[in-house]
Design a protein around this motif. Structure first.
Motif, mmCIF file in Angstrom:
data_model
loop_
_atom_site.group_PDB
_atom_site.id
_atom_site.type_symbol
_atom_site.label_atom_id
_atom_site.label_comp_id
_atom_site.label_asym_id
_atom_site.label_seq_id
_atom_site.Cartn_x
_atom_site.Cartn_y
_atom_site.Cartn_z
ATOM 1 N N LEU A 44 -74.823 -46.619 -13.632
ATOM 2 C CA LEU A 44 -76.230 -46.830 -14.330
ATOM 3 C C LEU A 44 -76.848 -48.054 -13.708
ATOM 4 C CD1 LEU A 44 -74.657 -46.831 -18.094
ATOM 5 C CD2 LEU A 44 -76.575 -45.325 -17.202
ATOM 6 N N LEU A 45 -75.929 -48.839 -12.968
ATOM 7 C CA LEU A 45 -76.403 -49.991 -12.556
ATOM 8 C C LEU A 45 -77.447 -49.443 -11.185
ATOM 9 C CD1 LEU A 45 -76.914 -52.921 -13.297
ATOM 10 C CD2 LEU A 45 -74.751 -53.316 -12.066
ATOM 11 N N ALA A 46 -76.612 -48.798 -10.446
ATOM 12 C CA ALA A 46 -76.959 -48.399 -9.314
ATOM 13 C C ALA A 46 -78.293 -47.534 -9.316
ATOM 14 C CB ALA A 46 -76.059 -47.427 -8.506
ATOM 15 N N GLU A 47 -78.606 -46.567 -10.461
ATOM 16 C CA GLU A 47 -79.618 -45.895 -10.844
ATOM 17 C C GLU A 47 -80.443 -46.940 -11.096
ATOM 18 O OE1 GLU A 47 -81.196 -42.339 -13.637
ATOM 19 O OE2 GLU A 47 -79.350 -43.152 -14.150
ATOM 20 N N GLY A 48 -80.295 -48.145 -11.901
ATOM 21 C CA GLY A 48 -81.452 -49.266 -12.078
ATOM 22 C C GLY A 48 -81.873 -49.677 -10.780
ATOM 23 N N LEU A 49 -80.971 -49.946 -9.892
ATOM 24 C CA LEU A 49 -81.713 -50.576 -8.647
ATOM 25 C C LEU A 49 -82.542 -49.447 -8.083
ATOM 26 C CD1 LEU A 49 -78.409 -52.511 -7.165
ATOM 27 C CD2 LEU A 49 -80.518 -53.453 -8.366
ATOM 28 N N ALA A 50 -81.936 -48.215 -7.898
ATOM 29 C CA ALA A 50 -82.588 -47.347 -7.133
ATOM 30 C C ALA A 50 -84.122 -46.891 -7.701
ATOM 31 C CB ALA A 50 -81.771 -46.061 -7.120
ATOM 32 N N ARG A 51 -84.376 -47.039 -8.962
ATOM 33 C CA ARG A 51 -85.482 -46.567 -9.760
ATOM 34 C C ARG A 51 -86.620 -47.690 -9.599
ATOM 35 N NH1 ARG A 51 -85.995 -42.112 -13.257
ATOM 36 N NH2 ARG A 51 -84.207 -40.960 -13.936
ATOM 37 N N THR A 52 -86.027 -48.838 -9.403
ATOM 38 C CA THR A 52 -86.894 -50.134 -9.423
ATOM 39 C C THR A 52 -86.917 -50.554 -7.850
ATOM 40 O OG1 THR A 52 -85.049 -51.704 -9.791
ATOM 41 C CG2 THR A 52 -86.377 -50.768 -11.760
ATOM 42 N N GLY A 53 -86.497 -49.948 -6.938
ATOM 43 C CA GLY A 53 -86.479 -50.369 -5.628
ATOM 44 C C GLY A 53 -86.021 -51.678 -5.395
ATOM 45 N N GLN A 54 -84.904 -51.899 -6.034
ATOM 46 C CA GLN A 54 -84.246 -53.384 -5.556
ATOM 47 C C GLN A 54 -83.013 -53.512 -5.038
ATOM 48 O OE1 GLN A 54 -85.893 -56.261 -8.654
ATOM 49 N NE2 GLN A 54 -85.496 -54.592 -9.923
ATOM 50 N N THR A 55 -82.496 -54.383 -4.692
ATOM 51 C CA THR A 55 -81.170 -54.267 -3.986
ATOM 52 C C THR A 55 -80.317 -55.579 -4.704
ATOM 53 O OG1 THR A 55 -81.851 -55.829 -2.153
ATOM 54 C CG2 THR A 55 -81.566 -53.347 -1.836
ATOM 55 N N ARG A 56 -80.981 -56.280 -5.472
ATOM 56 C CA ARG A 56 -80.401 -57.599 -5.987
ATOM 57 C C ARG A 56 -80.177 -57.289 -7.523
ATOM 58 N NH1 ARG A 56 -81.740 -63.900 -5.652
ATOM 59 N NH2 ARG A 56 -83.605 -63.322 -6.605
ATOM 60 N N VAL A 57 -79.180 -57.763 -8.012
ATOM 61 C CA VAL A 57 -78.823 -57.640 -9.383
ATOM 62 C C VAL A 57 -78.861 -59.186 -9.785
ATOM 63 C CG1 VAL A 57 -77.003 -57.423 -11.307
ATOM 64 C CG2 VAL A 57 -77.521 -55.756 -9.561
ATOM 65 N N LEU A 58 -79.641 -59.515 -10.731
ATOM 66 C CA LEU A 58 -79.737 -60.794 -11.310
ATOM 67 C C LEU A 58 -78.787 -61.028 -12.587
ATOM 68 C CD1 LEU A 58 -81.002 -63.599 -10.854
ATOM 69 C CD2 LEU A 58 -82.832 -63.056 -12.637
ATOM 70 N N GLU A 59 -77.555 -61.620 -12.822
ATOM 71 C CA GLU A 59 -76.651 -61.737 -13.780
ATOM 72 C C GLU A 59 -77.095 -62.668 -14.701
ATOM 73 O OE1 GLU A 59 -72.288 -61.519 -14.954
ATOM 74 O OE2 GLU A 59 -72.727 -61.200 -13.000
ATOM 75 N N LEU A 60 -77.414 -62.576 -15.738
ATOM 76 C CA LEU A 60 -77.820 -63.460 -16.988
ATOM 77 C C LEU A 60 -76.483 -63.677 -17.624
ATOM 78 C CD1 LEU A 60 -81.117 -61.926 -17.987
ATOM 79 C CD2 LEU A 60 -80.946 -63.470 -16.467
ATOM 80 N N GLY A 61 -76.495 -65.110 -18.201
ATOM 81 C CA GLY A 61 -75.314 -65.493 -19.109
ATOM 82 C C GLY A 61 -73.915 -65.074 -18.068
ATOM 83 N N ALA A 62 -73.891 -65.289 -17.075
ATOM 84 C CA ALA A 62 -72.710 -64.899 -16.344
ATOM 85 C C ALA A 62 -71.412 -65.425 -16.539
ATOM 86 C CB ALA A 62 -73.018 -64.958 -14.795
ATOM 87 N N GLY A 63 -71.251 -66.659 -17.266
ATOM 88 C CA GLY A 63 -70.196 -67.461 -17.446
ATOM 89 C C GLY A 63 -69.546 -67.662 -16.280
#
Length: 265
Positions: A44-63
């Motif tokens: 799912l995350l890989a699909e999100g990157l592909a659909r938005t043309g991005q390579t970076r995941v910005l993790e919020l509330g990463a602890g």
């Protein structure tokens, strides 16, 4: 389980001692990483990157960054070899994050300044993701977080490492506390304070039991996740989906993902 109680968690309280919060986060990082909790949602995350043309995941509330390394490896195995992850939190943990950055040779980086997940600075680009933390936000704040992603035009994924079942509460009261006591000496980086507040003054395990219980009770079920998404995006700028993904060995991950709809790209 459909019950959702809005109880407090110690780690949310601004006066809560940072040294105890760090010990709890170290435990969560160790367990989430060791169990590979979020491997099932890598497609799912890989699909999100592909659909938005991005390579970076910005993790919020990463602890403390628990599970991030396994997520990165899974992303790379699912057609995103150039994927990187940037860790952010309202209560940054640069010591823990620097250790992750070193082990991953910079593929996982971090923002040392505090980042409000409800109003992410424009310079922090990337497909937004939040792991094991969305339940901390009441409906108004949760909607605001999703709305901020929609307004920024970036995708977002919400992932909770449980399926909201009663058996998960039983584990939080029995098996997991024993595991915490047995495994604490192996957590890295080493902290003497972690040993003191686990074995001599057991604030870390006691607060972990409470917060783990409350986390399951505060989790949003799938239909409520979709309601929050539609409240944040009434005009339908994003395509949303929610559900559960199961590990091969049993546990579930509850998720909500959204990215700009095809006609909005």
């Amino acid at each position: 389980m459909r019950l959702r109680l809005r109880l407090f968690e110690f780690e949310d309280l601004p006066w809560f001692p940072a040294i105890i919060r760090a010990g709890m986060m170290d435990y969560l990082r160790f367990m989430i990483s060791g169990l590979g909790t979020y491997r099932p949602i890598a497609p799912l995350l890989a699909e999100g990157l592909a659909r938005t043309g991005q390579t970076r995941v910005l993790e919020l509330g990463a602890g403390a960054g628990g599970g991030t390394e396994t997520v990165l490896a899974a992303l790379q195995a699912h057609g995103q070899p150039r994927a990187t992850i940037t860790l952010t939190d309202l209560y940054p943990q640069p010591a823990a994050w620097a250790d992750i950055a070193r082990r991953t040779h910079g593929a996982i980086g971090f923002e040392p300044a505090a980042v409000n997940a409800l109003a992410v600075p424009a310079q922090l680009a990337g497909f937004r993701a939040i792991f094991s933390a969305f339940h901390h936000f009441p409906p108004e704040a949760a909607t605001a977080m999703l709305r901020d992603a929609v307004q920024a035009g970036t995708g977002i994924g919400v992932f909770e490492g449980a399926g909201k079942h009663w058996v998960e509460l039983l584990l939080a009261w029995t098996v997991l506390p024993v595991a915490q006591l047995l495994l604490t000496p192996f957590f890295r980086p080493f902290r003497l304070s972690r040993l003191v507040f686990t074995y001599l003054i057991p604030l870390i395990p006691l607060c972990t039991i409470w917060d783990g219980t409350v986390s399951v009770l505060r989790m949003y079920p799938v239909d409520e996740l979709l309601k929050l998404a539609h409240a944040a995006d009434p005009e339908g700028h994003f395509a949303w989906q929610a559900g559960k993904k199961r590990h091969w060995w049993g546990p579930e991950v509850t998720y909500l993902v959204g990215w700009p709809a095809a006609d909005n790209l």
